[in-house]
Design a protein around this motif. Structure first.
Motif, mmCIF file in Angstrom:
data_model
loop_
_atom_site.group_PDB
_atom_site.id
_atom_site.type_symbol
_atom_site.label_atom_id
_atom_site.label_comp_id
_atom_site.label_asym_id
_atom_site.label_seq_id
_atom_site.Cartn_x
_atom_site.Cartn_y
_atom_site.Cartn_z
ATOM 1 N N UNK A 191 11.648 -4.627 -9.647
ATOM 2 C CA UNK A 191 10.588 -4.208 -8.822
ATOM 3 C C UNK A 191 10.729 -2.711 -8.168
ATOM 4 N N UNK A 192 9.532 -2.103 -7.341
ATOM 5 C CA UNK A 192 9.643 -1.134 -6.791
ATOM 6 C C UNK A 192 9.252 -1.412 -5.340
ATOM 7 N N UNK A 193 9.110 -0.502 -4.432
ATOM 8 C CA UNK A 193 8.889 -0.504 -3.018
ATOM 9 C C UNK A 193 7.918 0.567 -2.691
ATOM 10 N N UNK A 194 6.887 0.665 -2.240
ATOM 11 C CA UNK A 194 5.865 1.715 -1.860
ATOM 12 C C UNK A 194 5.677 1.678 -0.577
ATOM 13 N N UNK A 195 6.044 2.821 0.340
ATOM 14 C CA UNK A 195 5.726 2.954 1.620
ATOM 15 C C UNK A 195 4.015 3.139 1.953
ATOM 16 N N UNK A 196 3.717 3.154 3.105
ATOM 17 C CA UNK A 196 2.139 3.548 3.552
ATOM 18 C C UNK A 196 1.694 4.438 3.001
ATOM 19 N N UNK A 197 2.410 5.584 2.932
ATOM 20 C CA UNK A 197 2.112 7.290 2.609
ATOM 21 C C UNK A 197 2.096 7.320 1.030
ATOM 22 N N UNK A 198 2.460 6.120 0.486
ATOM 23 C CA UNK A 198 2.416 6.293 -0.803
ATOM 24 C C UNK A 198 3.593 6.734 -1.841
ATOM 25 N N UNK A 199 4.477 6.819 -0.805
ATOM 26 C CA UNK A 199 6.182 7.206 -1.649
ATOM 27 C C UNK A 199 6.906 5.703 -2.155
ATOM 28 N N UNK A 200 7.174 5.998 -3.414
ATOM 29 C CA UNK A 200 7.406 4.758 -4.092
ATOM 30 C C UNK A 200 9.165 4.971 -4.280
ATOM 31 N N UNK A 201 9.806 4.030 -3.894
ATOM 32 C CA UNK A 201 10.943 3.752 -3.919
ATOM 33 C C UNK A 201 11.581 3.003 -5.185
ATOM 34 N N UNK A 202 12.450 3.467 -6.006
ATOM 35 C CA UNK A 202 12.979 2.795 -7.245
ATOM 36 C C UNK A 202 14.701 3.111 -7.328
ATOM 37 N N UNK A 203 15.103 2.483 -8.396
ATOM 38 C CA UNK A 203 16.463 2.357 -8.534
ATOM 39 C C UNK A 203 17.022 3.781 -8.832
ATOM 40 N N UNK A 204 18.340 4.265 -8.377
ATOM 41 C CA UNK A 204 18.885 5.714 -8.687
ATOM 42 C C UNK A 204 19.231 5.779 -10.170
#
Length: 580
Positions: free
Chosen positions: A197-210
């Motif tokens: 999975x990924x996580x997307x903040x409301x401003x479009x920033x997508x967080x992923x595994x390092x």
């Protein structure tokens, strides 16, 4: 719908010297000179209510590549991107996204992110300009389409929420919540084992595994790696901290109810509800306590494996008390259980539910009747997954075949093949695990004999298996014998009646519905060995069945003498035989 002005720009032909130059032949690559862009509307007012609704579509004509010699077929060099700007000449900031089809659709949230990235003030209308950019090489000037203008009024971003995306960056419907708008998001999710999975903040920033260290539970916004869960499916409470760039998952295997009732709750991943059925002696309020023991997974649970990657070690997960307290309309989650008062609407069978789907508000209710049993988790080895067999840009795990002979590790099923890259692998995992190849099956790197139709497998990471052309296929795989076969579904399947001294194959035509066939058959005598449906006009792959259900390599269907209307659906695994 706006009136479309078709503006086609004349662009100079682009030529590139081809890589092939033999016997004096030179090949040139040229792109066509026009590409018309069309927008579905010219004015949009965005709101939170339309965040997940499609609000703008853009479509364009096909830009093709031509070649000076029709016998030479180069790789497709064309790259297309959608560009958005606040200036008609695109001289200012540009938001750009790569495109692979002939259309693009924005939902409200996606378009609102574009507005935010361009610096547009919330609740203020601004004119946005859209165009296509096409390139056929790094050293060649791009070609552009006409420009479409759309007036858009964005809404204020709510940075309290973050969306959980699947490995293909598609919204899962699961949301995390940051109560203090501080970049620390929390919430409950229901996932499969090894879910990527990924996580997307409301401003479009997508967080992923390092992807520099590869260690699970560490975060970055760069690269292309996905976060992933441990191998145990179920309910997890996530703490996703974008400040420390770490996340953790608290697995909750079970919850116990005590107080006025005693029960063990079960979890449904789709609804994100815990439920327990009980018999109420009276209506009115009751008081319950709900608690259990969870297992906390974080980066300290990682083990470096022999392949240089990381595994998640279940033995390192920390036992952690879990409990609910507060009111039934606003539950709190922590380590200490509190009294929760709920109303019982009737005597007799009732269901206590803990609803965790809204990250802002968790609730406890009692409803009339028994609970609906959640779909059982697949047993170990029940399915064999075929990542790469579909059109996905990522190797999705949504195509699978099912075991039909467990002791011999044999799998079969109908698969809709449309492989983006022309090859695929087989795995017993239901989602990605790039480092553990013990459950992966491919072909040997020096295997020149294996084809899309049949071949020999190896257990491990070798060369991906050639995929058949697009269409429906029956896959038959033996992990014990390490072999695979595919059979293309044609316009007919063939019914063997199972009558003595009659070995004929009788065609039954496709209805036009994928995997469905229907026709009339006539048996002169009772079927002695049972009717079977063969995929080919030969003694190869077949289905038998009973009681309306089809089974691969199953027993024949016993039919009496007579004329029948037969309908078979190989995808649903059903059949009907109606005697006339």
């Amino acid at each position: 719908m706006k009136t479309i002005n078709s503006l086609i720009l004349s662009l100079a032909a682009l030529f590139v010297l081809g890589a092939c130059e033999e016997d004096g032949d030179k090949y040139y690559l040229s792109s066509l000179t026009s590409n018309e862009l069309i927008a579905s509307t010219d004015n949009i007012v965005l709101t939170e209510a339309t965040a997940q609704k499609n609000v703008l579509s853009l479509a364009w004509t096909d830009r093709t590549l031509a070649i000076s010699n029709p016998n030479f077929k180069p790789t497709n060099l064309l790259k297309t991107a959608m560009q958005v700007s606040l200036s008609e000449d695109f001289s200012g900031t540009i938001v750009e996204s790569a495109e692979t089809s002939l259309s693009k659709t924005y939902n409200g949230a996606e378009l609102n992110i574009v507005a935010n990235n361009l610096g547009v003030e919330a609740n203020v209308a601004a004119k946005f300009y859209f165009r296509l950019k096409g390139t056929t090489g790094n050293n060649i000037d791009p070609a552009y389409s006409n420009v479409e203008a759309v007036t858009i009024t964005p809404y204020e971003l709510d940075m309290r929420f973050a969306n959980v995306l699947d490995q293909n960056a598609t919204a899962t419907g699961m949301t995390l919540f940051s109560a203090n708008t501080d970049g620390i998001y929390k919430g409950f999710v229901g996932v499969e084992g090894w879910f990527n999975f990924l996580v997307q903040e409301a401003d479009g920033t997508i967080w992923r595994n390092d992807n520099e260290t590869g260690m699970p539970f560490l975060l970055t916004t760069a690269g292309d790696w996905k976060c992933w869960f441990p191998g145990t499916a179920g309910c997890y409470y996530i703490t996703f901290d974008t400040n420390s760039k770490q996340w953790n998952g608290l697995l909750i295997p079970s919850l116990n109810v005590s107080g006025d009732i005693n029960a063990t709750m079960t979890f449904d991943r789709t609804s994100r509800k815990w439920t327990a059925t009980f018999n109420a002696d009276a209506t009115g309020t009751i008081t319950v306590r709900i608690d259990g023991t969870g297992k906390l997974y974080d980066h300290t649970c990682a083990n470096l494996n022999d392949n240089g990657g990381y595994d998640i070690d279940d033995t390192k997960a920390k036992d952690t008390p879990v409990a609910f307290s507060g009111s039934n309309a606003a539950l709190s989650f922590g380590e200490t259980a509190g009294d929760i008062t709920v109303n019982v609407p009737q005597t007799g069978e009732c269901t206590l539910s803990i609803d965790l789907s809204n990250p802002q508000q968790w609730t406890a209710t009692v409803e009339k009747g028994g609970s609906v049993e959640p779909e059982p988790e697949p047993e170990e080895g029940q399915y064999l997954y075929l990542p790469g067999i579909g059109p996905d840009t990522e190797w999705a795990y949504d195509h699978k075949i099912e075991v039909y002979y467990k002791e011999e590790q044999k799998y079969a099923g109908i698969v809709d093949v449309n492989s983006k890259y022309g090859n695929y692998a087989m795995t017993l995992f239901s989602s990605g695990n790039e480092w553990d190849t013990s459950r992966m099956y491919t072909i040997a790197k020096d295997d020149a004999a294996s084809t899309a139709e049949s071949g020999t497998l190896i257990n491990g990471q070798g060369t991906n298996i050639p995929a058949p052309d697009a269409g429906l296929y029956l896959f038959d795989v033996s992990l014990k014998e390490l072999t695979y076969k595919t059979y293309a579904l044609g316009d007919n399947i063939y019914c063997y009646y199972g009558i003595e001294n009659d070995n004929s194959f009788n065609p039954i035509a496709s209805t036009g519905t994928a995997g469905e066939y229907s026709g009339t058959i006539t048996l002169a005598t009772d079927s002695k060995w049972g009717a079977k449906f063969y995929v080919e006009n030969a003694w190869t792959a077949f289905y038998g069945g009973s009681d309306g259900k089809l089974y691969y390599n199953g027993d024949g269907i016993m039919l009496k003498a007579g004329t029948y209307t037969i309908t078979v659906n190989l995808i649903d695994g059903t059949y009907s035989a109606v005697q006339q």
